[in-house]
Scaffold this motif. Structure first.
Motif, PDB file in Angstrom:
ATOM      1  N   PRO A  28      16.325 -11.771 -20.504  1.00  0.00           N
ATOM      2  CA  PRO A  28      14.959 -12.265 -20.396  1.00  0.00           C
ATOM      3  C   PRO A  28      14.184 -11.917 -21.659  1.00  0.00           C
ATOM      4  N   GLU A  37      26.377 -10.028 -24.600  1.00  0.00           N
ATOM      5  CA  GLU A  37      25.450  -9.538 -23.575  1.00  0.00           C
ATOM      6  C   GLU A  37      25.394  -8.005 -23.565  1.00  0.00           C
ATOM      7  N   GLU A  94      21.385 -16.824 -21.550  1.00  0.00           N
ATOM      8  CA  GLU A  94      19.946 -17.003 -21.373  1.00  0.00           C
ATOM      9  C   GLU A  94      19.359 -16.201 -20.202  1.00  0.00           C
ATOM     10  N   LYS A  95      19.994 -16.354 -19.032  1.00  0.00           N
ATOM     11  CA  LYS A  95      19.420 -15.715 -17.848  1.00  0.00           C
ATOM     12  C   LYS A  95      19.556 -14.207 -17.854  1.00  0.00           C
ATOM     13  N   LYS A  96      20.550 -13.731 -18.567  1.00  0.00           N
ATOM     14  CA  LYS A  96      20.781 -12.293 -18.573  1.00  0.00           C
ATOM     15  C   LYS A  96      19.945 -11.553 -19.609  1.00  0.00           C
TER      16      LYS A  96
END
Lengths: 254, 254, 254, 254, 254, 254, 254, 254
Positions: free
Chosen positions: E96, E65, E92-94
């Motif tokens: 976009p 990340e 995934e959510k971090k």
């Protein structure tokens, strides 16, 4: 001590309290561990000021605890390598004063702190080599060396290595940790004046064959003065580095 | 020198004789060999007082002669390894002053003699390891170490090693040369305080696989502080030993 | 028995009750298992007084139980090796009298107890070799040898081995268990008069290649008289040792 | 002798001719070779009645001659293995009494003849294994075993082995020599009561990889009691066999 | 930029604001990363329009990340290979805009879209090679090549390859992905005019030894012009293919 | 069919409905799969009466289901190998008529039953080889051979093999399955008249190196006429055996 | 014959000329080679009409001559493989009627000529494989097969193979000889209906590792029905092919 | 041509001179070499303007001469690699116009001279790699590339490489030749924009295992874009480089 025992025995002979035949027999079976040469070995690590070392892999928490407590009880320093987080979790409360280094997978109990002797540079290729590099760096540190880390300076971007070379070259011993093709050892040794100890790592896949590619590359280094330890053996490299540093220290001191 | 060249260039800039754009361009393409960091490498062996080294294997007599004369012409010492007797025979008359060591398969031309720095013990297992042992011992000698040989003290008769241990242990670096199962390195390292550099040899047959058995054994040594060089690489071990000895010498001297 | 069957057949021929053609045909297809040479093989283990052996690895609890009960039903002793704790847990209640040795990962059912024949010393290098060493020692024990254990006497501290040497050398057969560089086998064989059987273990990492380093080292032992079994094959070494001990016993007895 | 030296020293102490400190010092550095445990090793081969052995490969005629004469001068028997015909031709006249076995590539000088102790059967697969088989058989013979040869009984024609099995099974130790797939060792061990020592040979081509195929096969033998020596090491197998035979002899004699 | 820094320094010298000695010193230690040759390396991927690449294996979600956000923050494209589904789920959510390709086990963040340059055909043998093939195809795609897939055209049914050959042969570079015996590379290279890059896969069992069989086969290809990358290294093959395509593009453009 | 298409095209040419140029073009690009030689390959298994085969390893339940239903839909027989119990559990309900063989880890859907052609004997060494032996035996069975199993007749007890030899020798093809040292193949081939196909298994440990020992042994078999398949490839051996049996059948029938 | 000897013995028993005890004893020690099962083996090659075979490598001219004359004396055919030109030169005059095939390095003495049985196609990749291909082709020929050669049809130019495919596919057994990457075996087996026997050759250099690359490739062939023999074992492949052809012949004939 | 043949055939059909059935039959067996896709392959090297190549190793002077004359007769260029000096000496007079390159061990006959297309840099580590480097450089030259040599720039002295980097980086393809640890490929690829093709050489000893160390190192290169050819395969690397150069040329030209 064993000299004293020998002296006592001889004094009994000199004083006529032990006849010669008995003395011959007792001398012949005198356990070898009592002789100097053996003691040297037995006490080798302690005399050097090195901590006692436990290799945890394949040992149960109980076994490690037992050995550790025995060492701690002697008032000396302790270093325990290849200790997985779960193992340390099981040991933590029973070994007060133990400091764990997760990246290096080792813990130490320092009861006395020696002054640092000799400078060790731990140079590594990629971030994936971090675990072995840390085992080397922490070990060198606990074995009493002034240790500096130079990570992520692999040959895929040679400028990274060059940019910190002025510092690295000041080390007394350079430990090079590299996986994949292990080329870093040759490049470093091609520029260094200090002894270079290479540690191949098992980082890689496919034809790296668990570190074999890096090991062979390092053994075949075209640059003089490279010596090599086993794959992933960060401890061994640091130990050899520390042995050299102590030698330097004594030469300087004598 | 390169500092001088740099200074000259900058003085031209300071004196207005060279404009900034031209200077930028010339600095950008200034050959790297002219920079300090490179020179360090290039002159590394000479600054250490080490002789220049030629690896003769795979070179013709003409090629060796040419390189040798160039080195001799610079007034420095020369060491040429892996030189078969036939090759030396072809070179002998053209290289006055060259001294050949048949067992070690190397020759040297010493134009200056440095004082000996550091003690190296070359310990070997069997008489068949003699050639590699001599390459190590002669190399260490020519690289300026005070070198002693302890041959034929393999583990098949452990008492032979023990009987000369008191002397061996005084060395600054111990080079262990062994073929077959290479156990000698572990036994020596188990008793030694000095750094131990192990040289596996290709002596053996069948499952020795050209020295692989000894190499693997040494890499897996259960005794701490052993580092390893390539199979039959007596030169490499001696070179690494000499690097350590020089370090010792400088530490002592500073 | 098969002699009797043969005799019967021939007596029928002699007595004219079976004609020659029929006899030829019956002799030709006489099952080989009925011949001496085959029977010898079939009953080999029993005749030696050795227990029947089950290699559990890769067998289900049901399979082991079934084979074990059949053997026990014959009134003979049973030895089951490579039996993980979970497997024994599943078997325990169904095999009354079974004694489990966790370290050795084997269990035994002794229905008759033979006198001990021959002395076996199991000598091992490090604590990590314990599992294989115990497989060897327990097996030798159950195969009827008077077995002594000498553990943790590896070459990294040669004095440990020397200090118990006076005892070890009295054994009829010495089983040496060692991983990593396997040097212990050579050191022991260099001093021993008894046959030495070496067991390489898979203990190690990196360039130990699952025991290959120790295996090659042992096969290349410079000390005469060493024979080798497969990696981790403590059972095999003990079996070979027991075969020798029985031979000794019979020689002595005849 | 060394006992005498020790006694002398102690008598001087007892008689006040040597003070205790000096005695301590002299005892401490008393060469280990002077102590019993070491002598045991040194004299091991002689005490067993085994001849001294020279491994000729890699030695010059001069070296072999020198060592051989020294041994012969001590009045003991000599065995020299891996001696090529050309080498023996160069030695023949200088070593009167030397008997050469061309197939086995070894020669011997027998100055005393011991009675035969123990029966060794050397069983081999193909005619190409002859050289290794003969090294084993001649060695066993010279080491004092009553040795019989059973050649060309490989598993490609299992009946050949079976037809001489009655004799083979009477041996105290069976040495099995086989190249290619090395299956003979398993078949013999499946039928034998005696200890079986397997010698893989380098006979074969392609995927035999210089004897590796046979070596691996023998190490993985499904038949209990097989131990293995290095590829082509007929000498080693015979030596191990002779060690067992001597053990048998002593057990019988005690 | 570094040119600017150099210019600034020289302008200070020219302007008398920095004396020559100081300038010499600063130039001598000017970090190598500041020089052109180094920058070339550092910025190599960006200048080519290639996205930055993260090799996820052995990295934690946090590490990936952090690196990913830094790259995204620079406004450039990102490609992350060897990213297991679980790892992407955690990221995934971090991240976009990240698009995940499950078969290829990689994800990408495209912030700018370059026009396609060069045609790459990814040809593979069996359905089991899909994962490596997709790593190659997706990588080539993200590195800006017009990529076409020709899967399941292995040599066991040569007609399948032949039937789509007219299309494949139009590619600028052909990447051949094959496991087991890797024969596809030779067959394709035997017919192709374009450069062929072969990727051995670890698909297979037994004597495929984790892809070694395919690797060796490809290295020994009898068809000219085949070059090979590491086992399962779909990324590496695509990267090399993209480097060639860019070269083609520039040649065409210049 | 493709002949018909070709005929149609040519009839159009003959009938003037297609001009020659167009015909040339269409013939040139006529997909190779449409040609006889290709069809032969494509329909090879079906024409032989062999079922279609799915290798399940590395495929998901969905993938296997999809392929299986497509094959079943064509009315032909289906064989699916390397199908773990869990995988079959997921498939069972969706593939009515599928019969699972747990030991062989395969399932089949037989929609037509062919008469048996040729006799195949599957001979195996130990109980641990059961899984591979069953893969071979079930496969041979489903490929239409009259298959008999002779298990647990390894060479450690040669009489077991001999006792059922009279039956085994009647087979048209003998498949020998053996792990460890793989000696069974040589012993069987030494006695057999039928073709012998050897399957090394990965059964073993240590120096068996995952079946390498058995593989090498079988490749080096001293007995003529042995051919070998990949480690654990019971399917491959049975397939080759079935190909031979079909040949026999046709020779007999023609 | 042996039946006759058995009959004679039994007739003596029936006739009272031999008593039962003596008969038991003689039957028990009756050499196994005299029994049917053994004879089968011993006479296996002769009964098949196969010539007797000598493997010359490693044998002296005298040894080959002696064995050859013995075979010739029995009136049967002789095939001698791996016979170097120099060896044949030394034998030529002593073996009248011997025909030497230089490319195949074999010679034969045909005393009876059998009709050809079965069609064998020997297909090979490159001209360098010629020697092994010829060993296969000549052997198949002498073992009584109708043998055709298809050389230089390697996969680097797949059209060469395709252009003679119509003929190759008519063979009863296809022997594929290929070095380097060995891909030819897979391509042929992908198209063939006949059994395919693959012979890897040692042709190649570097990472071909003496034929290992081709061997592994062939063992991992993705095409069903390929079986493999040892590297360079053209004889073995032809022998296996001939065994299948004889089987075909008998099936057809019975 | 083959189009013409096809056209002729179809015209006969169209003209009623050949009936449809006969045409079907002739089309079905039309040799595949007559089809476009095959011709492409057959004429591949010629269409590219590449000379025909002979690999001399393992061929006799007669064989090479015969093939060479045939090629020369076609008026095209010829390149013959792996041609030892003795072989060329035997050929020289029979091949007028042949130019021999001793270092590269190749000769060429140029009958037409094509303009140079693309720039190839051959970069090598040590003087011992000269022979392979020259094979690469001469081949690239004869295949029509503008080739430059940068020798003796190995990583043991990284400054040597850096000092000629400005030139090297201008190449279209970089061929890196290196033995021992093969690190040069990674260092070059870490700095290069051009495709890098790595050639491991067999230069080295001991654990270089005939080039295996360099090969593995190169396959595991941490620098993107490196592809690898077989050990010592200078020709193969140059061929792949030339294929890329031709692609570049056509892209540029189209």
């Amino acid at each position: 001590m064993e000299r004293n025992r020998l002296r006592e025995l001889l004094e009994k002979v000199a004083g006529g309290k032990l006849d010669v035949s008995q003395a011959v027999e007792r001398l012949r079976i005198l356990p070898f561990e009592e002789l100097d040469f053996a003691k040297v070995d037995h006490h080798r690590s302690l005399r050097r000021g090195f901590p006692e070392v436990i290799f945890c892999e394949g040992k149960t928490a109980e076994q490690v605890e037992k050995i550790a407590l025995k060492i701690i009880g002697q008032g000396v320093n302790l270093l325990a390598t290849r200790c997985a987080p779960e193992l340390f979790a099981a040991l933590e409360k029973k070994l007060p004063g133990a400091v764990y280094h997760r990246d290096a997978a080792l813990f130490a109990v320092e009861q006395t702190r020696a002054e640092k002797v000799g400078k060790v540079a731990v140079v590594s290729g990629g971030t994936s080599d971090r675990s072995v590099s840390e085992e080397a760096a922490c070990t060198a540190d606990y074995l009493g060396c002034d240790t500096k880390r130079y990570y992520d300076v692999g040959v895929a971007g040679i400028h990274r290595l060059l940019s910190c070379w002025e510092e690295i070259r000041l080390a007394d011993v350079i430990v090079v940790v590299a996986g994949m093709e292990g080329a870093l050892a040759s490049v470093v040794a091609g520029m260094a004046e200090a002894p270079v100890i290479a540690v191949p790592t098992s980082i890689g896949y496919g034809a790296s064959f668990g570190g074999l590619a890096a090991l062979l590359a390092m053994l075949n280094s075209c640059a003089g003065g490279v010596t090599v330890v086993n794959i992933d053996n960060g401890f061994g490299a640091a130990y050899a580095a520390a042995v050299i540093c102590r030698k330097l220290h004594r030469s300087a001191g004598e």
